[in-house]
Design a protein around this motif. Structure first.
Motif, short mmCIF file in Angstrom:
data_model
loop_
_atom_site.label_atom_id
_atom_site.label_comp_id
_atom_site.label_asym_id
_atom_site.label_seq_id
_atom_site.Cartn_x
_atom_site.Cartn_y
_atom_site.Cartn_z
N UNK A 182 0.85 -1.19 0.00
CA UNK A 182 0.00 0.00 0.00
C UNK A 182 0.89 1.23 0.00
N UNK A 183 0.79 2.02 -1.06
CA UNK A 183 1.67 3.19 -1.21
C UNK A 183 0.96 4.51 -0.99
N UNK A 184 -0.37 4.49 -0.94
CA UNK A 184 -1.10 5.74 -0.75
C UNK A 184 -2.50 5.43 -0.22
N UNK A 185 -3.09 6.42 0.45
CA UNK A 185 -4.47 6.32 0.92
C UNK A 185 -5.24 7.52 0.38
N UNK A 186 -6.35 7.27 -0.31
CA UNK A 186 -7.10 8.33 -0.98
C UNK A 186 -8.59 8.18 -0.67
N UNK A 187 -9.35 9.21 -1.06
CA UNK A 187 -10.79 9.18 -0.82
C UNK A 187 -11.53 8.38 -1.87
N UNK A 188 -10.99 8.29 -3.08
CA UNK A 188 -11.68 7.61 -4.17
C UNK A 188 -10.66 6.87 -5.03
N UNK A 189 -11.07 5.77 -5.64
CA UNK A 189 -10.16 4.98 -6.47
C UNK A 189 -9.54 5.78 -7.59
N UNK A 190 -10.30 6.73 -8.12
CA UNK A 190 -9.80 7.54 -9.24
C UNK A 190 -8.57 8.36 -8.85
N UNK A 191 -8.34 8.54 -7.54
CA UNK A 191 -7.20 9.33 -7.08
C UNK A 191 -5.93 8.51 -6.93
N UNK A 192 -6.01 7.21 -7.13
CA UNK A 192 -4.82 6.36 -7.01
C UNK A 192 -3.90 6.56 -8.21
N UNK A 193 -2.60 6.35 -8.05
CA UNK A 193 -1.67 6.49 -9.18
C UNK A 193 -1.89 5.38 -10.21
N UNK B 124 -9.26 -1.80 1.14
CA UNK B 124 -10.14 -1.03 2.01
C UNK B 124 -9.41 -0.74 3.33
N UNK B 125 -9.26 0.55 3.62
CA UNK B 125 -8.53 0.97 4.82
C UNK B 125 -9.43 1.51 5.92
N UNK B 126 -10.54 2.13 5.56
CA UNK B 126 -11.38 2.80 6.54
C UNK B 126 -10.83 4.19 6.85
N UNK B 127 -11.54 4.92 7.70
CA UNK B 127 -11.11 6.26 8.05
C UNK B 127 -11.50 7.29 7.01
N UNK B 128 -10.88 8.47 7.10
CA UNK B 128 -11.23 9.58 6.21
C UNK B 128 -10.80 9.32 4.77
N UNK B 129 -9.73 8.56 4.59
CA UNK B 129 -9.26 8.17 3.25
C UNK B 129 -9.30 6.64 3.18
N UNK B 130 -10.44 6.12 2.82
CA UNK B 130 -10.68 4.67 2.98
C UNK B 130 -10.09 3.77 1.90
N UNK B 131 -9.56 4.33 0.80
CA UNK B 131 -9.06 3.49 -0.29
C UNK B 131 -7.54 3.45 -0.25
N UNK B 132 -7.00 2.25 -0.16
CA UNK B 132 -5.56 2.07 -0.21
C UNK B 132 -5.12 1.71 -1.62
N UNK B 133 -4.15 2.43 -2.13
CA UNK B 133 -3.62 2.17 -3.47
C UNK B 133 -2.38 1.28 -3.30
N UNK B 134 -2.47 0.04 -3.79
CA UNK B 134 -1.38 -0.91 -3.61
C UNK B 134 -0.75 -1.25 -4.96
N UNK B 135 0.56 -1.28 -5.00
CA UNK B 135 1.28 -1.63 -6.23
C UNK B 135 1.84 -3.04 -6.11
N UNK B 136 1.98 -3.73 -7.21
CA UNK B 136 2.54 -5.10 -7.17
C UNK B 136 4.02 -5.08 -6.77
N UNK B 137 4.44 -6.14 -6.11
CA UNK B 137 5.86 -6.28 -5.72
C UNK B 137 6.56 -7.28 -6.65
#
Length: 217
Positions: A185-196, A204-217
């Motif tokens: 997980x490299x970022x937490x945003x409000x909406x999926x469209x905001x992920x890189x 799913x992270x919860x909180x004010x920025x519930x979407x976690x943007x995760x990149x493959x390893x």
């Protein structure tokens, strides 16, 4: 045979000594409280209108800043300087953890406190509401830190692997966990469209920025 003055005086002295050795019933050793109970205390007579708090602690069991002993079940409130102290309360909530606000990001574990409604208790309110305490260990390792593979929340910096049923589970980023990490997980945003654009998984992270943007390893 009549008793002389010396014998009478000796009898009075013995009576005084015996009286001085009798002490009124006082408080017994202070009890401890578990996650499903309240601190206990002595039973010495006190005015009925006086509310006496648990010895050494405040009115709230495991309030913010207080410490608990080892274990996530049946933990006892202890002084933070005690050798038995294992973790400190960083947040305290009423109700169930699944319904309430999430714990702070780097919480190591959650201590669940069962509701108790005795007929009377030492602080005078007669009840311990159901709640939960967010705990941070006093010593490392801290499973709630980013990338460590534990803690009650998934946060930025954590790694996850798939469970095969469309869900993911947190695991240590350094590969020391039971499963190899597949995404980070490299970022937490409000909406999926905001992920890189490099995002390969949404967590799913919860909180004010519930979407976690995760990149493959």
């Amino acid at each position: 045979m009549r008793e002389g003055p010396a014998a009478w005086a000796l009898g009075v002295l013995c009576a005084l000594l015996l009286t001085g050795c009798q002490s009124p019933a006082g408080d017994g050793p202070g009890g401890t409280a578990s996650a499903s109970g309240r601190p206990g205390g002595g039973t010495a007579s006190r005015p009925a209108s006086v509310a006496v708090p648990p010895s050494g602690f405040g009115k709230v069991f495991l309030a913010v800043g207080e410490c608990g002993s080892f274990g996530t079940v049946g933990s006892t409130e202890v002084p933070c300087g005690s050798e038995r102290a294992a973790a400190r309360v960083v947040a305290r909530r009423d109700g169930r953890a699944s319904d309430g606000p999430p714990c702070p990001a780097t919480t190591d574990f959650v201590l669940h406190i069962s509701e108790q409604r005795p007929a009377a208790d030492e602080d005078g309110d007669g009840a311990v509401p159901q709640g939960y305490a967010c705990m941070r260990k006093l010593q490392p390792p801290h499973p709630g830190d980013p990338g460590e593979g534990g803690g009650p929340r998934t946060i930025v910096g954590d790694c996850v692997h798939g469970t095969g049923d469309g869900k993911v589970r947190e695991t240590a980023c350094d590969g020391t966990g039971e499963r190899e990490p597949r995404f980070k997980v490299v970022d937490a945003v409000a909406d999926r469209a905001d992920c890189p654009a490099s995002t390969g998984l949404y967590v799913r992270l919860g909180g004010a920025r519930p979407v976690g943007c995760a990149r493959p390893l």
